[in-house]
Motif scaffolding. Sequence first.
Motif, PDB file in Angstrom:
ATOM      1  N   ALA A  45       0.776  -1.300   0.095  1.00 37.82           N
ATOM      2  CA  ALA A  45       0.055  -0.026   0.027  1.00 37.82           C
ATOM      3  C   ALA A  45       0.873   1.215   0.126  1.00 37.82           C
ATOM      4  CB  ALA A  45      -0.876  -0.193   1.327  1.00 37.82           C
ATOM      5  N   SER A 105       1.076   5.907   4.097  1.00 36.61           N
ATOM      6  CA  SER A 105      -0.177   6.944   4.716  1.00 36.61           C
ATOM      7  C   SER A 105       0.363   8.328   4.843  1.00 36.61           C
ATOM      8  CB  SER A 105      -0.783   6.518   5.861  1.00 36.61           C
ATOM      9  OG  SER A 105      -1.421   7.669   6.697  1.00 36.61           O
ATOM     10  N   ARG A 106      -0.347   9.290   4.363  1.00 40.44           N
ATOM     11  CA  ARG A 106       0.044  10.558   4.583  1.00 40.44           C
ATOM     12  C   ARG A 106       0.168  11.086   5.832  1.00 40.44           C
ATOM     13  NH1 ARG A 106       0.091  13.908   0.072  1.00 40.44           N
ATOM     14  NH2 ARG A 106       0.218  12.850  -1.858  1.00 40.44           N
ATOM     15  N   GLN A 107      -0.704  10.431   6.567  1.00 36.67           N
ATOM     16  CA  GLN A 107      -1.015  10.597   8.023  1.00 36.67           C
ATOM     17  C   GLN A 107      -0.110  10.214   8.958  1.00 36.67           C
ATOM     18  OE1 GLN A 107      -3.781  12.385   7.474  1.00 36.67           O
ATOM     19  NE2 GLN A 107      -4.320  11.627   5.591  1.00 36.67           N
ATOM     20  N   ALA A 109      -4.347   4.970  10.886  1.00 27.62           N
ATOM     21  CA  ALA A 109      -5.301   4.814   9.835  1.00 27.62           C
ATOM     22  C   ALA A 109      -5.005   5.204   8.566  1.00 27.62           C
ATOM     23  CB  ALA A 109      -6.701   5.442  10.322  1.00 27.62           C
ATOM     24  N   GLN A 110      -5.223   4.716   7.549  1.00 31.88           N
ATOM     25  CA  GLN A 110      -4.977   4.652   6.269  1.00 31.88           C
ATOM     26  C   GLN A 110      -5.529   5.928   5.673  1.00 31.88           C
ATOM     27  OE1 GLN A 110      -2.449   3.147   4.763  1.00 31.88           O
ATOM     28  NE2 GLN A 110      -2.660   4.204   2.755  1.00 31.88           N
ATOM     29  N   ASP A 111      -6.601   6.227   6.060  1.00 35.95           N
ATOM     30  CA  ASP A 111      -7.540   7.486   5.396  1.00 35.95           C
ATOM     31  C   ASP A 111      -7.536   8.788   6.238  1.00 35.95           C
ATOM     32  OD1 ASP A 111      -8.670   6.213   7.277  1.00 35.95           O
ATOM     33  OD2 ASP A 111     -10.820   6.217   6.228  1.00 35.95           O
ATOM     34  N   ARG A 112      -7.066   8.748   7.423  1.00 36.90           N
ATOM     35  CA  ARG A 112      -7.365  10.072   8.173  1.00 36.90           C
ATOM     36  C   ARG A 112      -6.369  10.122   9.192  1.00 36.90           C
ATOM     37  NH1 ARG A 112     -10.477   7.702  12.520  1.00 36.90           N
ATOM     38  NH2 ARG A 112     -10.539   5.423  11.847  1.00 36.90           N
ATOM     39  N   THR A 113      -6.328  11.189  10.025  1.00 30.42           N
ATOM     40  CA  THR A 113      -5.382  11.541  11.273  1.00 30.42           C
ATOM     41  C   THR A 113      -6.064  10.958  12.455  1.00 30.42           C
ATOM     42  OG1 THR A 113      -4.463  13.551  10.304  1.00 30.42           O
ATOM     43  CG2 THR A 113      -3.930  13.136  12.468  1.00 30.42           C
TER      44      THR A 113
END
Lengths: 837, 346
Positions: free
Chosen positions: A741, A744-746, A807-811
């Motif tokens: 994957a 993550s940007r978070q 989490a992949q999608d959020r902080t």
Amino acid sequence: MRVPLSWLREYVDVELEPEALAERLTLLGMEVKSIERRGTEWRNVVVGELLSVDRHPRADRLSLTRVTTGGGEPLEIVCGATNIAAGDRVPVALPGAVLPGDRRIERTEKMGVTSNGMLCSGDELRLTADADGILILPADTPLGVALADLYGDVVLDVDVKPNRGDALSIVGLAREIAAVTGASIRFPDSTVTEAGQPTAERLRVEVADPALCPRFVGRWVEGVTVGPSPAAVQMRLIAAGMRPISNVVDASNYVMVELGKPIHTFDAAAVHDGRIDVRLARPGERLETLDHVDRELHPETLLIADPAGPLGLAGVMGGADSEVSAGTRDVIVESAIFDPISIRRTAFRYALRSEASLRFEKGQEHRLARIGADRTARLVAEWAGGTVAPGAVDTNPVEPERGRVAFRPARVNRLLGTALDSTDQAALLERVGIEIDGSADARGGSATEVQVRVAAGDRPLSVEVDASEVLVALVPTWRRDLEIEADIAEEVARIHGYELVPSTLPSTPMPSFRSSPLELRDGLRSALAGAGLTEIVTHALVAPASLEQVRWREPIDVADGETEAGGVPITVTNPLSADHSVLRQSLVASLLETVSSNARRGRSEAAVFEVGKGYGRVGEETREWWRLGLALWGPFDPPAWNRPSRDADLDDAKGVIGYLTGVLGLPAPAYTPVPTEPNLHPGRAAEVVARSTNGAIGLAGRVGEIHPELAEAFEIRGRVVVAELSVRGLSAGQLPVPRVAAPSRQPDAERDVAVVVYEDRPSGELEAAIRASAGPLLRDVRLFDVYRGAPLAAEERSLAFRLRFAAQDRTLTESEVEASMAAVMTSLAAAGGRIRS
Amino acid sequence: MDLAQLTRDLEDLRSEALAQAAAAPDTTAVEALEIELLGKKGRLTGVLRGIGGLPAEDRPRVGAIANAVREAIEAALRERGAALRGGELEARLRRERLDVTTPGRPLRRGSLHPSIEAMADIARIFAQFGFVVVESPEVEDDLKNFQMLNIPPDHPARDLWDTLYVDQPGNLLRTHTSPGQIRVMQSMAPPIRVLLPGRCYRYEAVDASHGFEFFQVEGLMVDEGTTLADLKGLLDQFAHAMFGAGRKTRFRPGYYPFTEPSVAFDVECLVCGGPGCPACGRTGWMTILGAGMVHPVVLQYGGLDPERYQGFAFGMGPERISMLKHGITDLRLFMDNDLRFLEQFR
């Protein structure tokens, strides 16, 4: 087979140098293993003539001879032999000579007389078997000539393959040479001068089962004088690797080497009533064989017997009682054909494999029975005197026709990849005596279809082919190896020359893709070598004691799809040594043995692995299971001035295992204590398992420090950590392709938790509790510190874990992480831990 | 406060500050000076506080002087700072000097076993020609190890394979990888191109060129048109790939009961390159494998019709290949597991 060139040249003209001849024979399938030059070891040995032989003035047992070698002053030489007389020509080793065995001859003083060299016996020159007397050379031997020029010879050691019994003879090889050089071949003279009472009136032969003895030819030679063979005969036999015995026995051995026909000779006086029976042994019968061993005979043993009992083991070894000896007057010559399998079994049964039995086993040309008998009778009479009785006793004088092998020249080309037309093929075959019968009759008369034998033996197959496509090979009677079409193809290729077969690359369809069973195994091997371990390969056959010594009490768990270890050990019934007599069931003993042997060689560390099999039998079924074993001993890191030395321990082994699960794409392995395995340190052994996400076992096994007593038994100082692992795909598998994957940007959230537990509480259980309770946001748990001491109680320790959430999608929000941590702490407390703040 | 006094104070500050800057012993002192002199609560600010008492028309003059003083101090501090930094870095680099001639911190180097690596090399070469690896058991039966390979019981050719038997009638430790041929033919349909590597066993006393356990790689190719010429071509390719493109090869008759015609395959001696030496028995050649066209009896036992299918098989010892390649003269080293030997295969 040892082939003296001088002997070969009697039957075929050889113009090639020995090396070139050897190469031609090798390219013909008669591989020459070595070329020996006999006589090169005789330096300074020349032909001399005894001018006088007198008593040594001061020693009764010695003679003082005067010898001329043709020129110069005669030499005085002292000699101890008694068979010499003035006028004899003898080999003279001059001062400075070197004899076989690196024996140096110098001018010496013998009882007050200077001896200017030595007169040589045949044995001293390794020319004949006679060690007692001086070798008397023929009277016309030229004086002064180097002995090597007269009796030097070249001996080829030819590896004749088991299917070519016909070439296990001088004549057979002469035929092969004639085929490639075009020279013509001369056959040994087997004509005899006969006189006296016919053989048939003296000798009767009964064959009980013609299947076991298809032909028996007997001849009778009367009035022989048994003694040593002529020197030239002895020289030949010795060069060919045979031991000269007596003129009669040597005649039979001579014929065996020359024609490939084993012959036996009997003292006729020992054969009761002149009657020979060829039959199987009867219960309780015994025979003292020529080697003076008294043997109880097995009922499957084919015998040569007379009315009084066994005379010899047919085709294998004669009996002591009927042996030709000094007093023998009449000789019976036996030249028989026996069933190859019967001879082979008898030779094995009595551990009496001989030059004779080896030839019988390969089958014999039927004709040779007669030729061999005649040739032997002739040589006996020539060398031992006596008269050959007229005629022979022959149980089966009908000689078989030539074999016929139909073949398709086009099929021969299709097999060989050649383009030889029928005429070419026929011409090649004719060079080895295979005639081509192209007549319509040969092809099956008026019929248009001919049977072509594609396979013989126990899976025969013939096909019907249009006669126009077929040639029929008439195979010489001595060639027992040519039965089917493919045999003819080989013969065509052989005579044409394999070197002339074209070199092409296959143009046939490619098979479909198939993945390699070695892929995962090789991947792990490379990974381990990359990690600093050395691959070893140890014997699968081990000592029973070693098998017992390092046996797992509990079998190790087996990875998904791999074979379970188990069953009774498989034992070799005819081991070379007890040390290698049973197939191993674990790799550990072999690993420890490797550590131990390297320690004995002065090593102080080892990090080794082996990918190998264990073996066992469950019921009738044989099991073979693949395992990966490793052993670490001594400092793992190479010694360095800039790093403290540290011995490998359990954690290093676990590090390697963790590395492997990484390579295998498995989650981190879990360890549970194994205090009950007798070979492992009860406090330093663990069961390891790594399961893939679907719960299947990807890797399982046992890792631990070996028990100090076991280390001592293997004479290893210090701690050794071993592991034996079952790995999914080790028997046949591919390394997994990881699913990945984007990072993550978070940012991740990290939290630490320290929990105080008693010493006997395994860390692994707490880690498991964390994983089970932390919820789906947990990415990773890592033990990062272990603390003992104040303010903790004596039996307590604090384990500090770092947890990573993401989490992949959020902080993640603070409250989400705190909720997870709260759950973790609750479960740690429930597991008996005290949270340290 | 008057203009003259303020101007004097500013000039005093300048000269004092410049002296201090010049005397600053290190960059930390320069940074401290900057704060002391020019900071929000610094001395310059302190002096300028008096500006409020000046008449409005004087203020710009003082402002101009103050700016000049600030710039002068800044420049002095910058200059001093730069000078000090250069020296300090130099000192640090001097201090941090290492003896670069000492050895580094060594990594442990592992190695792969030459027998297995030779098998991998062989497999890699033949993979280019479409050969795939298949494995078969080591505990075999007499049927597949011998009889189905056209070696009936009591056949004299059995002398070529001294056998270790196991405690189950009819079973033995395979003497070669050839029984795998039968298994492959029985389970795969032509076109077949397989390699069968693995451990084999023989009743053989151990010496420099024999062992009772060793490895073998068998090759089998069967389809409707593979010829002896193809075998020759493929083996030439193999020899060139394994031993170098210029190597001469020799294709000559051999004998195996399970092939007809049978082949022995030699390469030019790797030690002497042809003229003959002790390593090659003075022949100039080294035999590396045996081969031949699969015997019709064997094809039939494999369930294939020898009228339709034909092909070749070959067998070689990876240890022998490794010995030739690496200049090893004693086979025993391969199972001795002397780490001083094994660690040379990097």
